[in-house]
Every structure is written in structure tokens, then in C-alpha cells.
Write an enzyme that holds these catalytic residues in place. Structure first.
Site, PDB file in Angstrom:
ATOM      1  N   ARG A  10     -68.264  70.189  27.587  1.00 32.65           N
ATOM      2  CA  ARG A  10     -68.948  71.029  26.586  1.00 32.65           C
ATOM      3  C   ARG A  10     -68.132  72.274  26.261  1.00 32.65           C
ATOM      4  NH1 ARG A  10     -72.502  74.277  28.927  1.00 32.65           N
ATOM      5  NH2 ARG A  10     -73.824  72.665  29.806  1.00 32.65           N
ATOM      6  N   ASP A  56     -69.877  84.700   5.246  1.00 31.02           N
ATOM      7  CA  ASP A  56     -69.870  83.249   5.029  1.00 31.02           C
ATOM      8  C   ASP A  56     -68.776  82.981   4.004  1.00 31.02           C
ATOM      9  OD1 ASP A  56     -70.272  80.630   4.118  1.00 31.02           O
ATOM     10  OD2 ASP A  56     -72.415  80.713   4.537  1.00 31.02           O
ATOM     11  N   LYS A  85     -67.663  71.236   4.268  1.00 33.36           N
ATOM     12  CA  LYS A  85     -67.180  71.300   2.888  1.00 33.36           C
ATOM     13  C   LYS A  85     -65.664  71.047   2.869  1.00 33.36           C
ATOM     14  CE  LYS A  85     -71.489  72.395   2.408  1.00 33.36           C
ATOM     15  NZ  LYS A  85     -71.992  73.745   2.486  1.00 33.36           N
ATOM     16  N   TYR A 136     -76.920  81.616   1.127  1.00 32.73           N
ATOM     17  CA  TYR A 136     -77.306  80.197   1.183  1.00 32.73           C
ATOM     18  C   TYR A 136     -78.728  80.134   1.758  1.00 32.73           C
ATOM     19  CZ  TYR A 136     -76.823  75.375   3.049  1.00 32.73           C
ATOM     20  OH  TYR A 136     -76.982  74.062   3.376  1.00 32.73           O
TER      21      TYR A 136
HETATM   22  C1  LIG Z   1     -73.285  74.167   3.075  1.00 31.63           C
HETATM   23  C2  LIG Z   1     -73.255  75.608   3.397  1.00 31.63           C
HETATM   24  C3  LIG Z   1     -73.625  76.067   4.663  1.00 31.63           C
HETATM   25  C4  LIG Z   1     -74.186  75.163   5.721  1.00 31.63           C
HETATM   26  O1  LIG Z   1     -73.331  74.164   6.093  1.00 31.63           O
HETATM   27  P1  LIG Z   1     -73.881  72.803   6.782  1.00 31.63           P
HETATM   28  O2  LIG Z   1     -72.683  72.239   7.384  1.00 31.63           O
HETATM   29  O3  LIG Z   1     -74.474  71.995   5.683  1.00 31.63           O
HETATM   30  O4  LIG Z   1     -74.916  73.230   7.786  1.00 31.63           O
HETATM   31  C5  LIG Z   1     -73.525  77.418   4.920  1.00 31.63           C
HETATM   32  N1  LIG Z   1     -73.092  78.272   3.970  1.00 31.63           N
HETATM   33  C6  LIG Z   1     -72.738  77.872   2.747  1.00 31.63           C
HETATM   34  C7  LIG Z   1     -72.256  78.861   1.768  1.00 31.63           C
HETATM   35  C8  LIG Z   1     -72.813  76.528   2.414  1.00 31.63           C
HETATM   36  O5  LIG Z   1     -72.467  76.123   1.189  1.00 31.63           O
END
Ligand SMILES: *Cc1c(COP(=O)(O)O)cnc(C)c1O
Length: 397
Positions: free
Chosen positions: A61, A186, A211, A114
């Protein structure tokens, strides 16, 4: 066999760092890529070694050579002190917030965050006694007017989810650091390649690896990088909460990371071309893309960012809902689905109005968010052109 030190890698251009960091053929029989270690138990040679923790790895882990390879490679483009891996972007955000906040603290959260991040704040952080104030994403250095004696962190996202407000991160960071307040960002849209978060003042840089990092719509993933101010707290909370990622997903993330620079260039080019074309369409009222001169945040984007990526929104002129559905329902290449950053194009209708509490967002028409994938832009344009023909026909009915 080639072997680069961390210091040498830091002097290379970012795309080169993406290619070489975390690659250790000297430890893998010459293979360029690390083995995918499936494992929980790690054996120690003796009780003494166990007590003195002489092994580099002690338990699955807490780390493995596969995880280290990815952490090194991400660290090489983030430029912070350390990186942790999380099983989704949202868990990366929650880990970062839990790392820096405690009961009684005050958090400033951008109103353009988000939406699931807002839900985490309102449902979980609030339950544990954290006070949350949403703020106007365009506030800049005036964020100082919202500081309270117990303000511990400012959460930023630039550009904002769905609505693409560009935040003045250096100004926010200057105000926050003057009061010993941490800045979290973010950075999913720009990635560390196009927005060097730590250099612009963020203490914690969060990236939904679902992403562009993975780039292939096949895993959920998240990473958090911290500078010296925040690293100890981040590493500790990440370990204490048991956050970890399975080795196959770690490997897929590393595989995606190697091609990030070329993929982003392609997303950037096609998205800009389509955004500029959409601006000329009579059906479109506004295109929300920070790299367009018409975007209200363009000057800050140009000052702070090194590029733009494949995600942007449009505000259509007022048409009935059925016209928007006619446009979206039969697109050939644009899938109708959440997430983004993969090779395939996507489009979703959205309503950002209900999320807002500190600001109002009331567009003049329906809103659509596009993710521009790696298809040939001529095919994408033809697809959208046919979509507009359907939209106009449905609107005239
Ligand atoms: C998609 C997204 C997230 C969350 O990501 P996941 O992998 O789907 O949990 C967080 N912040 C932004 C800006 C996003 O577009």
C-alpha cells in the site's frame, strides 16, 4: 546504460523530462519500462531489517517500484517536493483538503469548482467542523478581504469547470502567503505542462489523471504534488487514510504520461481551430475558451499559461431545448458522456447556474461543453456543421 540524476532531469525541457524521468533500465534488465509489481507483502531478510526498515519498500500500500516510477516522472514536471497517487481525481482533491484542514479551520473555495468537490466540502468537510466560504473566482488579490483568523487554505481551479473563468493565481497566492495560508489548485485542465502550478504560487497542485495524464479513457486516477510548505502534511494524510492505486492503473498512467506533450499539442491545435470557427457561427453567442482574444480571462491566461488544451464551452443563442437535443443526439464523433481528456471527442449540455452560491452565472442561451479529441479536425467540423443544420431545422419547427 543511460542513467540521469534528478538534478540533470530538472534541467531538461519538460517534454524530455516526460520521456526519461522514472525510467530505470539499469534496474530492470535493460527494459525501458518498469515491471508492474502486483503485491501486498514485501519480505524482509531479518528481524533486525524489519525493525530498522532497511527495505526500500515495506508494504504494497505504501509503495512499489511501479509507483515510484510514476511518482518520479510526475514529480519531474510538477517541480514540487513530492507526489502522491490517488484512485481518482476526486480522491486526490479530498486527500489534499484533508491534509491541510482540521476542525475549526476556514476554507475558501472557488465558486467555479468542479461540482463534486463542492459536494465533498458541504457533505464531508462541514461534518468534521470545517467552515467553508465560496468566493468569486475572479476575486484575485482581493481574496484577502475574505480572510478570517482561522482561514487555513484557499482552493482554486483555473480555468473553472464548465464556465472557464481564469483565476489570478499569483495574486491569490501572494495574498494567502502573506498570512501563512495555503493555496491549492485543481490543475486538471492545463496539466503541469501548460500551467507550472508551484512556480505560479500553488502550494498543492492537483491533477485528475483520469483526463490528459492517462489520455485514453480507460482508468480513473489522481495525483497531488506539494511544495516544501505542504509536503509533510500531504504525505502523512495520504498514508494515514490508506490511499493507494492498483499497479495496472499506475502502469497505464505512466504509459499515458510518456505521450502527454504530443497529445496536448494536438488537442490544443484542433480545439483552437474549432473554437475560432464556432465563434463565427450564427448559432453561437459566445465561446468560453481562455486562449481566444475574446475571452475575459485571456490576458491572465496569456501571462500565466504555456498553452491551452482541448476542453471549452459555448453559449448558444437562445433556442428551444429540443434544438439542442437535435444537435447533440446525432453527432457522429462527439460522444455524449462525462469526463474528458481521452482520444475521443465528447460533448455535453450543462447548466452551471444551480451550482453557484457566491456568484451568478446566467447565460443568454443553452450551454454545451466540448472535449476535442484526436480525430482529424475536418471530420469534427463537418460533424458539427451537420449538427447545426439539425439544430436550425428543429428550432424552425
Ligand atoms: C474530472 C475532474 C475531477 C475529478 O476527477 P475523477 O478522476 O473523475 O474523480 C476533478 N477536477 C476536475 C477539474 C475535473 O475535471
Amino acid at each position: 546504460m543511460r542513467k540521469f540524476s534528478t538534478d540533470e532531469i530538472a534541467d531538461f525541457q519538460p517534454a524530455t523530462r516526460l520521456s526519461v524521468a522514472g525510467s530505470h533500465p539499469e534496474e530492470a534488465f535493460g527494459f525501458v519500462n518498469p515491471p508492474v509489481y502486483h503485491g501486498s507483502t514485501v519480505l524482509f531478510p531479518s528481524v533486525k531489517d524489519m525493525a530498522e526498515r532497511t527495505n526500500r519498500y515495506g508494504y504494497g500500500r505504501r509503495g512499489s517500484p511501479t509507483m515510484s516510477a510514476l511518482q518520479e516522472a510526475i514529480g519531474a514536471i510538477e517541480g514540487g517536493v513530492g507526489v502522491v497517487l490517488c484512485p481518482s481525481g476526486l480522491s486526490a482533491v479530498s486527500t489534499a483538503l484533508l491534509a491541510v484542514l482540521k476542525a475549526g479551520d476556514h476554507l475558501l473555495m472557488t465558486d467555479s469548482a468542479y461540482d463534486p468537490i463542492r459536494t465533498f466540502c458541504d457533505n464531508v468537510l462541514a461534518r468534521f467542523g470545517v467552515e467553508i466560504t465560496y468566493y468569486d473566482p475572479l476575486i484575485g488579490g482581493d481574496i484577502a478581504s475574505l480572510f478570517k483568523p482561522n482561514t487555513r487554505a484557499v482552493f482554486t481551479e483555473s480555468p473553472g469547470s464548465l464556465t472557464f473563468e481564469v483565476q489570478d493565481i499569483p495574486a491569490i497566492a501572494e495574498a494567502a502567503h502573506a498570512r501563512d495560508i495555503l493555496v491549492l489548485l485543481d490543475n486538471t485542465w492545463a496539466t503541469p505542462l501548460y500551467f507550472p502550478a508551484h512556480a505560479r504560487g500553488a502550494d498543492i497542485s492537483i491533477w485528475s489523471g483520469t483526463k490528459y495524464l492517462s489520455g485514453h479513457s480507460d482508468i480513473l486516477f489522481g495525483t497531488v504534488s506539494a511544495n516544501a510548505r505542504a509536503w509533510r502534511a500531504l504525505a502523512k494524510t495520504h498514508g494515514d487514510t490508506g490511499m493507494c492505486v492498483g499497479p495496472d492503473d499506475v502502469y497505464l498512467a505512466l504509459r499515458g504520461l510518456r505521450t502527454l506533450a504530443v497529445r496536448l499539442e494536438a488537442h490544443q491545435k484542433s480545439a483552437l481551430e474549432l473554437a475560432r470557427w464556432l465563434e463565427t457561427r450564427p448559432e453561437v453567442s459566445r465561446v468560453l475558451h481562455p486562449a481566444l482574444e475574446s475571452h475575459p480571462g485571456h490576458a491572465i491566461w496569456k501571462r500565466d499559461f504555456l498553452g491551452s488544451t482541448g476542453l471549452f464551452s459555448v453559449v448558444l443563442k437562445s433556442v428551444p431545448h429540443k434544438a439542442v437535443a437535435a444537435f447533440l443526439d446525432h453527432l457522429k464523433f462527439f460522444g455524449l458522456g462525462y469526463s474528458w481528456g481521452g482520444f475521443e471527442s465528447l460533448a455535453i449540455p450543462f447548466r452551471a447556474t444551480p451550482y453557484r452560491t457566491a456568484t451568478r452565472w446566467e447565460p443568454e442561451g443553452p450551454t454545451i461543453r466540448f472535449q476535442i479529441g484526436l480525430e482529424d479536425v475536418r471530420d469534427l467540423k463537418a460533424d458539427l456543421e451537420e449538427g447545426f443544420a439539425r439544430l436550425n431545422a428543429a428550432a424552425a419547427e
